[in-house]
Design an enzyme around this catalytic site. Structure first.
Site, mmCIF file in Angstrom:
data_model
loop_
_atom_site.group_PDB
_atom_site.id
_atom_site.type_symbol
_atom_site.label_atom_id
_atom_site.label_comp_id
_atom_site.label_asym_id
_atom_site.label_seq_id
_atom_site.Cartn_x
_atom_site.Cartn_y
_atom_site.Cartn_z
ATOM 1 N N THR A 25 0.803 -1.223 0.000
ATOM 2 C CA THR A 25 0.000 0.000 0.000
ATOM 3 C C THR A 25 0.836 1.273 0.000
ATOM 4 O O THR A 25 0.269 2.368 -0.007
ATOM 5 C CB THR A 25 -0.923 0.033 1.230
ATOM 6 O OG1 THR A 25 -0.125 0.008 2.419
ATOM 7 C CG2 THR A 25 -1.879 -1.142 1.227
ATOM 8 N N LYS A 26 2.159 1.146 -0.008
ATOM 9 C CA LYS A 26 2.991 2.342 0.075
ATOM 10 C C LYS A 26 3.113 3.031 -1.289
ATOM 11 O O LYS A 26 2.793 2.457 -2.334
ATOM 12 C CB LYS A 26 4.384 1.962 0.593
ATOM 13 C CG LYS A 26 4.380 1.438 2.027
ATOM 14 C CD LYS A 26 3.835 2.449 3.015
ATOM 15 C CE LYS A 26 4.102 2.070 4.457
ATOM 16 N NZ LYS A 26 3.378 0.875 4.906
#
Length: 370
Positions: free
Chosen positions: A187-188
C-alpha cells in the site's frame, strides 16, 4: 466505498516478474542490485541495502546502532506509530522509553525528546508519521547538545516507512547522517508487494548491513569448499528478484503518485480549513510531506466515522497508541500531547486513486457536519 488504501501494480510489472520466473533466479540477483542503484540515485545517497521488509530494516538498523550490544538498553520512541516500529525495539532486546508527540504535527515532540536523552540512551527512533518529516536538522542540534553534556551521542534510526518522497529543506530523507528505513509494502507510494530499504550514512555501515542481511556471509564468499568465515552472525533479511522487479516498475510511476497525493492534500487544506469540530495537522515550512495519509483531529470521532461510512467513504484510525498495549505495561508514563489528541485522530482518503468528484464528495460530506 471510496478506499483509504489501494493497491495497483504498474502495467509492465507482470512482464518483469515473468522474466524473473523464466530466468530461474528468484533470490537475490541482478535485479535487486539494479533496484538498489536506482533507489540510491533517487535518494541522492548510493549507500543502500534492499531488504525483505521494513520491519527487518528497523531491527537491522538497531543492530548497526549498537543498541543490541547492551541488553535492556534504552531506546527513545514515539507511541503514535504502527506497532512494527516499537516491536522492532523489543525484538532487539531493548526497552522503550516513550517520548510525547507534538499535537500539531502528530510527530515526536523534539522538546520532550531533548529532555529524555540520558547517558543510558542507546538509540533514538523517530517516525515520519503519515509521510510528514520530523525536523531532523533540529534533531541533529539536540544531539550535539546531548553529546556535549554526556560525552555520548545516541544513534538515530529514522522510520521512513510512510515517507518515500518526503524531504527536509530540499534534501530527501536518508541524507542527514542517520540510519533510515523505508517500507515498500503493497500500500505504500513505492511498492514491491513486500520489501524494504535501509539507507546508511557511511561505507563501513553499508558493508556491514549487506553482510548482516544474508546471515553475516559475504555474498561473493567461496562457500563451495566450506572454508569461508562468518565473523558476525546475521539474518535472513535480503530482498528477492520478484520484489525488485515489481519495485522497478513502481519507480516509474511513484513521482506522479506522490504529486497527486500532494495535490489532494492541498485541496483538503483549503476546503476543510474552517470546518467546526475539525483540526488539520500543521504544515511546517521546509518540511515537505509525502502525504501517505491525511490525518485530521475531530470532535466526536465515532460520530465522524459513522457519517463517513454512511457516505461511502473509508476512514480509519490506522494505528492505536502503542503505549496502551499489554506487552509494554512497564513503559507507561504521562504524555500530555498524546492524551490531547489520541482519541481525536482519524485519516481520510488522500490517495492517487481519487477522482476530483470523489475528492469533492469527501470534502462536502465533512463540511455538512456529523
Amino acid at each position: 466505498m471510496i478506499p483509504l488504501f489501494k493497491v495497483e501494480v504498474p502495467a509492465d510489472a507482470a512482464d518483469r516478474v515473468t522474466s524473473v520466473l523464466d530466468s530461474g533466479m528468484l533470490g537475490h540477483g541482478p535485479l535487486v542490485e539494479e533496484f538498489e542503484r536506482e533507489l540510491g540515485e533517487r535518494l541522492g545517497n548510493p549507500r543502500v541495502a534492499a531488504l525483505n521488509n521494513a520491519t527487518s530494516g528497523l531491527q537491522l538498523a538497531l543492530r548497526l546502532a549498537g543498541a543490541a550490544d547492551t541488553p535492556g538498553g534504552e531506546v527513545l520512541s514515539t507511541p503514535l506509530t504502527f506497532e512494527a516500529t516499537n516491536w522492532s525495539i523489543l525484538a532487539s532486546g531493548q526497552r522503550v522509553t516513550w517520548v510525547d508527540i507534538d499535537p500539531d504535527t502528530l510527530n515526536v515532540d523534539l522538546g520532550d525528546l531533548a529532555k529524555k536523552i540520558t547517558p543510558d540512551t542507546r538509540a533514538i527512533m523517530v517516525v515520519h508519521w503519515a509521510g510528514n518529516p520530523v525536523d531532523v536538522d533540529r534533531l541533529t542540534s539536540i544531539l550535539d547538545d546531548a553529546e556535549a553534556s554526556y560525552g555520548h551521542r545516541p544513534v538515530v534510526v529514522e522510520d521512513c516507512a510512510q515517507a518515500w518522497g518526503a524531504a527536509v529543506r530540499g534534501r530527501p530523507l536518508g541524507n542527514h547522517g542517520n540510519l533510515c528505513v523505508y517500507s515498500f509494502h503493497a500500500t505504500k507510494h513505492l511498492s514491491c508487494g513486500t520489501g524494504g530499504l535501509i539507507v546508511l550514512p557511511d561505507e563501513r555501515s553499508l558493508r556491514r548491513a549487506r553482510r548482516l542481511r544474508f546471515f553475516g556471509i559475504e555474498r561473493d564468499a567461496d562457500r563451495v569448499h566450506a572454508d569461508y568465515d562468518v565473523p558476525e552472525w546475521g539474518y535472513n533479511f535480503y530482498m528477492n528478484e520478484i520484489s525488485a522487479a515489481i519495485g522497478l516498475s513502481s519507480l516509474a510511476v511513484v513521482d506522479e503518485r506522490i504529486a497527486r497525493h500532494r495535490r489532494n492534500a492541498a485541496f483538503y487544506d483549503a476546503e476543510l480549513a474552517a470546518v467546526p469540530g475539525l483540526e488539520p495537522t500543521v504544515r511546517t515550512p521546509g518540511l515537505e510531506s509525502s502525504f501517505w495519509l491525511y490525518p485530521v483531529k475531530v470532535d466526536d470521532r465515532p460520530g465522524f466515522m459513522r457519517k463517513m461510512a454512511e457516505a461511502g467513504i473509508a476512514v480509519s484510525v490506522v494505528s492505536r497508541r502503542n503505549d496502551a498495549h499489554g506487552c509494554v505495561p512497564q513503559a507507561a508514563r504521562t504524555l500530555p500531547g498524546l492524551e490531547a489528541v489520541h482519541d481525536r485522530v482519524v485519516n481520510i482518503p488522500v490517495g492517487w486513486w481519487l477522482s476530483e468528484e470523489e475528492r469533492e464528495h469527501i470534502a462536502r460530506t465533512i463540511r455538512s457536519g456529523w
